[in-house]
Enzyme design. Structure first.
Site, PDB file in Angstrom:
ATOM      1  N   HIS A  65      -3.005  -3.016 -11.027  1.00 23.05           N
ATOM      2  CA  HIS A  65      -1.785  -2.377 -10.527  1.00 23.05           C
ATOM      3  C   HIS A  65      -0.845  -2.072 -11.683  1.00 23.05           C
ATOM      4  O   HIS A  65      -0.227  -2.968 -12.264  1.00 23.05           O
ATOM      5  CB  HIS A  65      -1.083  -3.264  -9.506  1.00 23.05           C
ATOM      6  CG  HIS A  65       0.042  -2.556  -8.796  1.00 23.05           C
ATOM      7  ND1 HIS A  65      -0.169  -1.750  -7.702  1.00 23.05           N
ATOM      8  CD2 HIS A  65       1.381  -2.498  -9.046  1.00 23.05           C
ATOM      9  CE1 HIS A  65       0.982  -1.250  -7.281  1.00 23.05           C
ATOM     10  NE2 HIS A  65       1.937  -1.688  -8.094  1.00 23.05           N
ATOM     11  N   HIS A  67       1.946   1.194 -13.116  1.00 20.69           N
ATOM     12  CA  HIS A  67       2.618   2.492 -12.992  1.00 20.69           C
ATOM     13  C   HIS A  67       2.870   3.023 -14.402  1.00 20.69           C
ATOM     14  O   HIS A  67       3.893   2.711 -15.017  1.00 20.69           O
ATOM     15  CB  HIS A  67       3.948   2.351 -12.246  1.00 20.69           C
ATOM     16  CG  HIS A  67       3.833   1.978 -10.811  1.00 20.69           C
ATOM     17  ND1 HIS A  67       3.827   2.911  -9.791  1.00 20.69           N
ATOM     18  CD2 HIS A  67       3.734   0.769 -10.208  1.00 20.69           C
ATOM     19  CE1 HIS A  67       3.736   2.287  -8.622  1.00 20.69           C
ATOM     20  NE2 HIS A  67       3.668   0.986  -8.843  1.00 20.69           N
ATOM     21  N   GLU A 145      -0.671   8.523  -5.180  1.00 22.95           N
ATOM     22  CA  GLU A 145       0.224   7.859  -4.243  1.00 22.95           C
ATOM     23  C   GLU A 145       0.884   8.847  -3.284  1.00 22.95           C
ATOM     24  O   GLU A 145       1.411   9.881  -3.695  1.00 22.95           O
ATOM     25  CB  GLU A 145       1.301   7.100  -4.995  1.00 22.95           C
ATOM     26  CG  GLU A 145       2.195   6.263  -4.105  1.00 22.95           C
ATOM     27  CD  GLU A 145       3.135   5.384  -4.892  1.00 22.95           C
ATOM     28  OE1 GLU A 145       3.013   4.148  -4.775  1.00 22.95           O
ATOM     29  OE2 GLU A 145       3.977   5.927  -5.635  1.00 22.95           O
ATOM     30  N   SER A 149       9.335   9.917   3.817  1.00 23.32           N
ATOM     31  CA  SER A 149       9.723   9.452   5.144  1.00 23.32           C
ATOM     32  C   SER A 149      10.253  10.566   6.038  1.00 23.32           C
ATOM     33  O   SER A 149      10.567  10.327   7.202  1.00 23.32           O
ATOM     34  CB  SER A 149      10.804   8.373   5.009  1.00 23.32           C
ATOM     35  OG  SER A 149      11.932   8.895   4.306  1.00 23.32           O
ATOM     36  N   HIS A 183       2.611   4.326  -0.584  1.00 19.69           N
ATOM     37  CA  HIS A 183       3.696   3.646  -1.294  1.00 19.69           C
ATOM     38  C   HIS A 183       4.112   2.352  -0.613  1.00 19.69           C
ATOM     39  O   HIS A 183       3.986   1.275  -1.189  1.00 19.69           O
ATOM     40  CB  HIS A 183       4.907   4.567  -1.474  1.00 19.69           C
ATOM     41  CG  HIS A 183       6.010   3.922  -2.247  1.00 19.69           C
ATOM     42  ND1 HIS A 183       7.096   3.317  -1.637  1.00 19.69           N
ATOM     43  CD2 HIS A 183       6.172   3.750  -3.579  1.00 19.69           C
ATOM     44  CE1 HIS A 183       7.881   2.806  -2.567  1.00 19.69           C
ATOM     45  NE2 HIS A 183       7.353   3.056  -3.754  1.00 19.69           N
ATOM     46  N   GLU A 213       7.181  -6.501  -0.399  1.00 18.85           N
ATOM     47  CA  GLU A 213       7.561  -6.868  -1.768  1.00 18.85           C
ATOM     48  C   GLU A 213       8.885  -7.626  -1.811  1.00 18.85           C
ATOM     49  O   GLU A 213       9.091  -8.455  -2.698  1.00 18.85           O
ATOM     50  CB  GLU A 213       7.675  -5.605  -2.626  1.00 18.85           C
ATOM     51  CG  GLU A 213       8.094  -5.872  -4.062  1.00 18.85           C
ATOM     52  CD  GLU A 213       8.151  -4.623  -4.910  1.00 18.85           C
ATOM     53  OE1 GLU A 213       8.422  -4.736  -6.114  1.00 18.85           O
ATOM     54  OE2 GLU A 213       7.908  -3.521  -4.373  1.00 18.85           O
TER      55      GLU A 213
END
Length: 411
Positions: A65, A67, A145, A149, A183, A213
């Site tokens: 993982h 970014h 990714e 929304s 995401h 998270e």
């Protein structure tokens, strides 16, 4: 074909087997044989043989993982509170994507290689990291990714996701694997989630997702209240209700196995049982979790649920380094309730074998037939291998082999 050997060959199998003065015979594709270094050199006369004194050979480490696109962050984003950090990401993301991003990403990749990493799971939000990763010596699982929304922007968001996925497929090889990421439950509309998961299912693509998270996320999923209520009002000028509960979000992944669930700091026992039932894996990023949430994953609960535990660095958006060795050291100190050497072994497995449990990728373990990817670490001159010594004292890899070729040579 060649042979390398060392004082310790650490197989990273389920028994955590170690061969003293061991050796590995391999070519540019696979491991051909594992035995004592002496026996292999006697059997295969005339080929290149290299012995690394006061060293341990392990599988090349895996950082599942990362970014890479946020590699220019150094003090730009706010650490200390998840909400303040996410606000700063929204307001500063254009700044982080400008400037000499390509050079920053190249430097970050060097940090990965120097820490003995041969495999990364790259979470790509924009596709800016595609070329640099496709042209690196690393094995890459490239997670395109999906995020968004807004139902009004659904078609645009989905088409953008498909375009990035298509671009990554043009780079596909045995070393570069296109994949899909979602995401998080607070940032992906149910209709977008349905479309993206349908692509992952139909094309059998690896899948990764941020999940539980922060407490802010948990509060939002449970009651549509707290930080995210204000977040949507400030940045999107509208009132929004949560799309799902945590359990409902997980249900969307039914029928998809081996998903990488990242963080899970707020996962309770029932959620962990559901992840286990789906044969999911959990990725923890301890430094990121400390900087944003003042919390570490409940490793004892994850182990009790018998879920494979993996360790990653996250990106420089929430870390100061992409060295997986740095992450291992932080984790070794974070879990003070676990016996030291037991924890050290668990951590070493979390960046090797565990990443590839139930995977079709022959990585993470030194065994005949697996890919010839190895890390070599300098150790104290000792008679017995201790995982704690590697984590505490190896500040960088001594050598790194990917596809049987040395890609890093220490000075």
């Amino acid at each position: 074909m060649q042979i390398i050997g060392a004082d310790f060959v650490v197989l990273c199998d389920s028994a955590f087997s170690v061969i003293k003065k061991g050796g590995i015979c391999f070519d540019t594709q696979r491991i051909l044989e594992i035995d004592s270094y002496e026996n292999l050199c006697a059997k295969y006369k005339g080929i290149q043989c290299t012995y690394y004194d006061s060293c341990a050979i392990t599988p090349a480490l895996a950082n599942p993982h990362l970014h890479l696109e946020f590699s220019q962050n150094a003090g730009i984003l706010k650490f200390g509170d998840f909400g303040e950090w996410l606000d700063s990401v929204l307001t500063q993301r254009e700044v982080l994507m400008q400037g000499d991003l390509q050079n920053a990403m190249q430097q970050s990749l060097q940090e990965c290689l120097k820490s003995g990493v041969g495999f990364i799971g790259a979470i790509s939000s924009h596709g800016a990291d595609l070329e640099v990763l496709a042209n690196s010596p690393l094995r890459v699982m490239y997670f395109n990714e999906a995020i968004g929304s807004s139902i009004e922007a659904l078609d645009f968001l989905y088409q953008n996701f498909l375009a990035r996925l298509k671009d990554s497929k043009s780079k596909a090889s045995a070393r570069f694997i296109p994949a899909v990421a979602v995401h998080s439950p607070y940032s992906v509309h149910p209709k977008l989630l349905e479309k993206v998961l349908d692509v992952a299912k139909k094309e059998n693509l690896p899948l990764s997702v941020h999940f539980l998270e922060s407490y802010a996320e948990k509060e939002w999923l449970e009651s549509s209240s707290g930080y995210f209520k204000g977040f949507y009002e400030r940045f999107f000028h509208k009132e929004v209700q949560t799309f799902y509960s945590a359990k409902e979000f997980l249900q969307a992944f039914n029928g998809i196995e081996n998903v990488y669930f990242t963080h899970c700091l707020e996962a309770d026992g029932e959620i962990l049982e559901r992840i286990k039932a789906q044969k999911g894996k959990i990725i923890s990023c301890p430094k990121s979790n400390r900087l944003l949430n003042h919390k570490y994953l409940d490793l004892q609960a994850v182990k009790k649920a018998q879920i494979p535990f993996c360790l990653g660095t996250d990106g420089k958006s929430s870390n100061d380094s992409l060295s997986l060795l740095d992450e291992l050291r932080i984790a070794l100190f974070a879990y003070a309730d676990m016996p030291l050497e037991f924890l050290a072994r668990e951590l070493l497995l979390s960046v090797t074998r565990n990443v590839f449990v139930d995977s079709t990728l022959p990585l993470g373990e030194l065994k005949v037939g697996n890919f010839s990817d190895f890390s070599v670490f300098k150790l104290l001159k000792v008679d017995t291998f201790l995982a704690q010594h590697l984590i505490l004292y190896a500040k960088e890899a001594h050598r790194l082999y990917i596809q049987g070729v040395e890609v890093l040579e220490s000075k």
